[in-house]
Design a protein around this motif. Structure first.
Motif, mmCIF file in Angstrom:
data_model
loop_
_atom_site.group_PDB
_atom_site.id
_atom_site.type_symbol
_atom_site.label_atom_id
_atom_site.label_comp_id
_atom_site.label_asym_id
_atom_site.label_seq_id
_atom_site.Cartn_x
_atom_site.Cartn_y
_atom_site.Cartn_z
ATOM 1 N N MET A 155 0.819 -1.092 -0.060
ATOM 2 C CA MET A 155 0.141 0.029 -0.112
ATOM 3 C C MET A 155 0.731 1.367 -0.067
ATOM 4 S SD MET A 155 -2.915 -1.740 -0.069
ATOM 5 C CE MET A 155 -4.018 -0.442 -0.149
ATOM 6 N N SER A 156 2.104 1.081 -0.322
ATOM 7 C CA SER A 156 3.027 2.490 -0.417
ATOM 8 C C SER A 156 3.222 2.948 -1.738
ATOM 9 C CB SER A 156 4.319 1.983 0.050
ATOM 10 O OG SER A 156 5.087 0.866 -0.444
ATOM 11 N N ARG A 157 2.307 2.413 -2.423
ATOM 12 C CA ARG A 157 2.214 3.048 -4.031
ATOM 13 C C ARG A 157 3.524 2.906 -4.594
ATOM 14 N NH1 ARG A 157 -1.002 8.493 -4.527
ATOM 15 N NH2 ARG A 157 -1.135 7.684 -6.664
ATOM 16 N N LYS A 158 3.931 1.718 -4.404
ATOM 17 C CA LYS A 158 5.375 1.507 -5.206
ATOM 18 C C LYS A 158 5.109 1.418 -6.770
ATOM 19 C CE LYS A 158 6.297 -2.396 -2.844
ATOM 20 N NZ LYS A 158 5.388 -2.285 -1.890
ATOM 21 N N ASP A 159 3.894 0.813 -7.196
ATOM 22 C CA ASP A 159 3.540 0.683 -8.424
ATOM 23 C C ASP A 159 3.646 2.018 -9.247
ATOM 24 O OD1 ASP A 159 2.948 -1.833 -7.528
ATOM 25 O OD2 ASP A 159 1.074 -2.143 -8.690
ATOM 26 N N ALA A 184 6.003 6.459 -12.257
ATOM 27 C CA ALA A 184 6.223 7.972 -12.446
ATOM 28 C C ALA A 184 7.847 7.880 -12.775
ATOM 29 C CB ALA A 184 5.962 8.584 -11.125
ATOM 30 N N ILE A 185 8.733 7.036 -12.159
ATOM 31 C CA ILE A 185 10.027 7.050 -12.730
ATOM 32 C C ILE A 185 10.510 6.772 -14.132
ATOM 33 C CG2 ILE A 185 12.314 5.867 -12.173
ATOM 34 C CD1 ILE A 185 11.627 5.666 -9.258
ATOM 35 N N ASN A 232 -1.966 9.703 -18.425
ATOM 36 C CA ASN A 232 -0.963 10.521 -18.026
ATOM 37 C C ASN A 232 -0.347 11.364 -19.017
ATOM 38 O OD1 ASN A 232 -1.015 10.663 -15.029
ATOM 39 N ND2 ASN A 232 -0.823 8.576 -15.406
ATOM 40 N N GLY A 233 -0.738 11.198 -20.469
ATOM 41 C CA GLY A 233 -0.487 12.145 -21.425
ATOM 42 C C GLY A 233 0.809 11.748 -22.300
ATOM 43 N N GLU A 239 0.791 12.359 -7.502
ATOM 44 C CA GLU A 239 -0.501 12.736 -8.119
ATOM 45 C C GLU A 239 -0.110 12.582 -9.783
ATOM 46 O OE1 GLU A 239 -4.230 13.638 -8.341
ATOM 47 O OE2 GLU A 239 -3.225 13.806 -6.306
ATOM 48 N N GLY A 240 -0.659 11.441 -10.189
ATOM 49 C CA GLY A 240 -0.560 11.181 -11.585
ATOM 50 C C GLY A 240 1.131 10.713 -11.869
#
Length: 232
Positions: free
Chosen positions: A31-35, A40-41, A71-72, A223-224
């Motif tokens: 739940m630490s948003r690693k995905d 994002a990286i 995300n564009g 955020e995105g």
């Protein structure tokens, strides 16, 4: 040929760039948003001469690519390939495409390896891309189905391929899912780690192993594709 970045200014400034051929473990609690952090990286560090291979053991390939498109990112212009280890396990018939190659399941390390190698060949040899990311999300899923010796041999091959190709590898591991010996065995293959820990209701990250001492901890929110960091 220059090195790599995380696309996260605060950490990139401290690291001074990531040398070619680097392999990093990203380890943190559920739940630490690693995905989202991994995506994002990849999103923020892509360059016109770059490419990325994402091995997905959690989501179908279409959903992985959909995040970038939402995300564009223009998928027509971006050189991102997904090794999808999910769709066939759901009993769905789906053919390979230019950007998605299907493995039968997370157990099928031979099949996963073949698909990764096909993308390596296509991106580095045919398209002659200078930069390549290899991301496996996640090693923990693979370890649920295979023993550590088998996974170690598989990873030894592909961390070596990343080094030989002057690439950058990122490999996600769920903290608390594995015993200390398993983590210690995996660490032998990596140059460093992105460590994540809970800080109250939030999470913080730091990079270990790429500089003489670990970076400070930074609390983060996503955020995105935008990451906001605050030093803890």
């Amino acid at each position: 040929m220059s090195g790599y970045s995380l696309g996260i200014k605060e950490l990139d400034d401290l690291l001074g760039g990531i040398r070619e051929g680097t392999n990093l473990m990203m380890i943190g609690p559920p739940m630490s948003r690693k995905d989202d952090l991994l995506d994002a990286i990849i999103f923020n560090s892509q360059t016109p001469d770059g490419s990325a291979i994402i091995v997905s053991t959690r989501e179908p390939g279409e959903r992985v690519l959909g995040w970038f498109e939402d995300n564009g990112m223009s998928l027509a212009d971006a050189d991102i390939g997904v090794v999808d280890c999910v769709t066939k396990t759901l009993g769905m018939a789906a053919a390979d495409t230019d950007k998605i190659k299907r493995a039968s399941s997370p157990v099928d390390l031979t099949g996963i390896g073949v698909k990764i190698s096909q993308f390596f060949e296509e991106m580095l040899v045919r398209k002659q891309k200078e930069h390549i990311h290899l991301c496996i999300n996640s090693l923990s899923t693979i370890l649920m189905y295979s023993n550590i010796q088998t996974v170690f041999r598989f990873l030894h091959v592909f961390t070596g391929r990343v080094k030989a190709a002057n690439g950058f590898g990122l490999y996600v591991v769920e903290d608390e899912m594995h015993d200390a010996q398993t983590i210690a065995t995996l660490k032998q293959l990596f140059d460093g780690m992105i460590e994540i820990k809970a800080v109250g209701d939030s999470y913080a990250m730091r990079v270990v192993g790429l500089t003489s001492k670990p970076t400070p901890w930074f609390e983060y929110s996503i955020e995105g594709t935008e990451l906001s960091l605050k030093r803890t």
